[in-house]
Design an enzyme around this catalytic site. Structure first.
Site, PDB file in Angstrom:
ATOM      1  N   SER A  33     -65.976  25.454   1.102  1.00  0.00           N
ATOM      2  CA  SER A  33     -65.888  24.448   0.056  1.00  0.00           C
ATOM      3  C   SER A  33     -64.608  24.652  -0.721  1.00  0.00           C
ATOM      4  CB  SER A  33     -67.062  24.593  -0.903  1.00  0.00           C
ATOM      5  OG  SER A  33     -66.917  25.827  -1.580  1.00  0.00           O
ATOM      6  N   LYS A  34     -64.132  23.551  -1.293  1.00  0.00           N
ATOM      7  CA  LYS A  34     -62.823  23.636  -1.937  1.00  0.00           C
ATOM      8  C   LYS A  34     -62.872  24.427  -3.234  1.00  0.00           C
ATOM      9  CE  LYS A  34     -62.835  18.957  -3.827  1.00  0.00           C
ATOM     10  NZ  LYS A  34     -62.261  17.646  -3.673  1.00  0.00           N
ATOM     11  N   ARG A  35     -64.063  24.731  -3.706  1.00  0.00           N
ATOM     12  CA  ARG A  35     -64.151  25.600  -4.878  1.00  0.00           C
ATOM     13  C   ARG A  35     -63.684  27.007  -4.544  1.00  0.00           C
ATOM     14  NH1 ARG A  35     -68.449  24.551  -9.433  1.00  0.00           N
ATOM     15  NH2 ARG A  35     -68.107  22.328  -9.590  1.00  0.00           N
TER      16      ARG A  35
END
Ligand code: GLU
Length: 494
Positions: free
Chosen positions: A252-254
Site C-alpha cells: 500500500s502506498k502508505r
C-alpha cells in the site's frame, strides 16, 4: 485453443506496480506459448475513471516494455477495448439473462436496502441482499417499469450447495453459495458492474486464461455463474499472490510508493523493475537473480509460481538496479539514460524560471536545484526545529498536507497553492510558517526556490513520497495521534 491473456486495469489513479506485475505474468504466459497479450480498459466506474489515468497506464506499461497486441489505443479485431464504449453489449447481455430467468429486476431504493441491512445486523445476521426482487410478479414488474421506477438487474444465486472451480495454481477452490450475494449486474444508471462487463468481455475477446490478483478469488463464483447462465466455456482461472509490504500487509502506498511513475522519476531502469517484478513469486530455473524479459520468457512456467506473499522490498530493488547499471550499461548508454531521465532540455527548461532571477553565475544553479534531481532528503527530528512551530505542529502540517495532496488530481502550481493555503488557514497559521516543514520535507532546507512551482515540477509521486518520509523523520505519528488528527482533519475539510 489459442492462448489469449489480458490485463484489464481500471483507470482510477496512479499506474500501480501491481498492475505491471500482473501484466508481466500475463504477457509471459501468453508469449511463451505463442499467444496474444491484450489490454482492456475497465472504466465502467465513471465517477472515478479519468483519461489522464488511462494515459498513465499506457505510458508506464510501454516504458516498462510490456506491449500489448490489441488495445484501446491500437485497436484489434475484438474491439472496442474500452468498456465505456461497449455499453449496449452489456445491456443486451443483462436483458438476455433476465429473459431466461437467470437475473431479475430489483426496484428496492437505497433507503429500503439500508433498512434491510440494519434489520439483518440487529438480528446478528450477515448483511446481504434478501432476494426481495425475486418475489415480484410479472405484472408488478411491468407496472413499475411503465411508471419508470428506477431499477437494477441482479444475478440469481443458488441458495444451497457450494461453488467449485479449479485455479491453475491453487487447485480446487470451494466457496459455499450462501456466501455469495445476488450481485448487481446493471446499475440504475444503466452502467454494468465490473462482474458483468468483465465476464462478457473475457468471453467475446476470447480470453483463454484469466490471470489476475488473488483479491478477485471471491468474485470468481459470480463469474462462474455468469459463464454457466450464458452457456459459455469458462476460461482457466489463475490467481497470483498479492505483492506485500515488508510487514506482510498488502502493498500500500502508505508504506511503499506504489506508482510506477515514482520508480521512473527516481531513476530506476525499466529493465530492473521488470526483473524485480518477475521475481515476485517466480524464479529462474537456475535461481539467477538478474534476468531480462527475454530470459524470463524463455524460461517461463506459470505452475512454478509460489503462493507465499512476495515482498516488494525497496532495498532489494536498489541493489538490483545497481547491478543492472554497473553490469549492463556502457558508459555511453549510462550517459544517455541519465540525460533522458532528468537532464534533458525539456525538463531543465521548466526549472529555469525558478532560478534565473536568483543566480549570479551558472555555478549557483546546481546547489539551488540539487533537490530536483535527488531522492529523499536525509532529515532528522532536529531538521524541523522552528521558533514558532513545535514538533507536534510540524508533524500535523506534514500529515494534513499529505492527506490533502493525495486527493489533488490536477497537479498544477495554482491548485497546490490553493489546497495547501486552505490547510494553513484552517490551522490558523501564517503561510510562511506553515510552509516551513514542507520546505524541509520537499527541498531539504528551510528555504529555496518558490515551493509551489518546485512541487509542480517534481510531480505528485516524488512530493508525496518526500512528505511521507519527512513525517517519519520528524517523529512519525502514533495510531492514537493519527485517529485524532483524522477526525480533526475531516472536521476542517467540511
Ligand atoms: N478491472 C479489474 C482491476 O482493476 C480487473 C480484474 C480482473 O482482472 O478481472 O483489476
Amino acid at each position: 485453443m489459442s492462448i489469449r491473456t489480458r490485463i484489464a486495469p481500471s483507470p482510477t489513479g496512479d499506474p500501480h506496480v501491481g498492475t505491471a506485475y500482473i501484466a508481466l505474468f500475463n504477457l509471459c504466459f501468453a508469449r511463451s506459448s505463442g499467444g496474444e497479450f491484450i489490454l482492456r480498459i475497465e472504466d465502467t466506474d465513471q465517477t472515478r475513471s479519468t483519461s489522464s489515468s488511462e494515459k498513465m497506464i499506457f505510458d508506464s506499461l510501454r516504458w516498462l516494455g510490456l506491449d500489448w497486441s490489441e488495445g484501446p489505443d491500437i485497436g484489434g479485431k475484438y474491439g472496442p477495448y474500452r468498456q465505456s464504449e461497449r455499453l449496449d453489449i452489456y445491456h443486451d447481455h443483462a436483458m438476455d439473462l433476465v429473459n431466461r430467468g437467470h437475473a431479475f429486476y430489483c426496484f428496492a431504493t437505497p433507503d429500503e436496502l439500508s433498512l434491510m441491512r440494519q434489520d439483518q445486523m440487529s438480528r446478528g445476521e450477515m448483511p446481504r441482499y434478501d432476494g426481495r426482487g425475486l418475489k415480484l410478479s410479472n405484472l408488478e414488474i411491468q407496472e413499475k417499469l411503465s411508471r419508470s421506477e428506477p431499477y437494477v438487474i441482479r444475478l440469481k444465486v443458488p441458495e444451497e450447495g457450494d461453488c467449485q472451480f479449479v485455479d491453475l495454481l491453487r487447485g480446487k477452490i470451494v466457496i459455499p453459495w450462501s456466501q455469495i450475494d445476488m450481485q448487481v449486474l446493471l446499475k440504475a444508471d444503466g452502467m454494468p458492474t465490473y462482474h458483468l462487463a468483465n465476464v462478457v468481455d473475457d468471453h467475446l475477446m476470447e480470453i483463454s486464461h484469466v490471470i489476475r490478483g488473488e483479491e478477485w478469488i471471491n468474485s470468481t463464483p459470480k463469474h462462474l455463474l455468469l459463464y454457466r447462465y450464458f452457456n459459455w466455456d469458462m476460461p482457466q482461472f489463475c490467481h497470483l499472490p498479492l505483492l506485500r509490504n515488508a510487514d506482510k500487509s498488502k502493498l500500500s502506498k502508505r508504506k511503499n510508493p506504489t506508482s510506477i511513475n515514482f520508480y521512473k522519476e527516481m531513476g530506476y531502469l525499466p529493465e530492473t523493475i521488470l526483473n524485480y517484478l518477475g521475481r515476485m513469486g517466480w524464479s529462474m530455473p537456475n535461481q539467477e537473480e538478474k534476468f531480462t524479459l527475454q530470459q524470463m520468457l524463455d524460461n517461463f512456467d506459470i505452475t512454478q509460481v509460489h503462493l507465499g506473499g512476495p515482498i516488494f522490498d525497496a532495498e532489494k530493488l536498489d541493489w538490483l538496479n545497481g547491478c543492472w547499471i554497473r553490469e549492463e550499461l556502457s558508459d555511453a548508454e549510462f550517459g544517455d539514460r541519465v540525460a533522458e531521465w532528468a537532464f534533458n532540455k525539456n525538463h531543465l527548461s521548466r526549472m529555469i524560471p525558478l532560478v534565473k532571477e536568483r543566480v549570479e553565475k551558472f555555478s549557483d544553479v546546481v546547489p539551488m536545484l540539487s533537490f530536483m534531481f535527488s531522492g529523499m532528503p536525509i532529515l532528522q527530528e532536529a531538521s524541523f526545529e522552528h521558533k514558532k512551530l513545535d514538533n507536534e505542529s510540524v508533524r500535523q502540517i506534514l500529515q494534513y498536507s499529505s492527506w490533502r495532496l493525495d486527493t489533488v488530481t490536477e497537479w498544477t502550481r495554482d491548485n497546490l497553492y490553493q489546497e495547501l493555503n486552505q490547510i494553513a488557514v484552517s490551522l490558523n497559521l501564517k503561510l510562511k510558517d506553515f510552509l516551513f516543514p514542507l520546505f524541509i520535507g520537499v527541498v531539504g532546507a528551510p528555504s529555496g526556490p518558490p515551493l509551489f512551482d518546485a512541487m509542480s515540477i517534481l510531480g505528485p509521486d516524488i512530493v508525496r513520497a518526500r512528505l511521507r518520509s519527512a513525517l517519519v523523520a520528524a517523529g512519525g505519528a502514533s495510531k492514537k495521534q493519527l485517529k485524532q488528527w483524522e477526525s480533526d482533519y475531516r472536521q476542517q475539510a467540511k
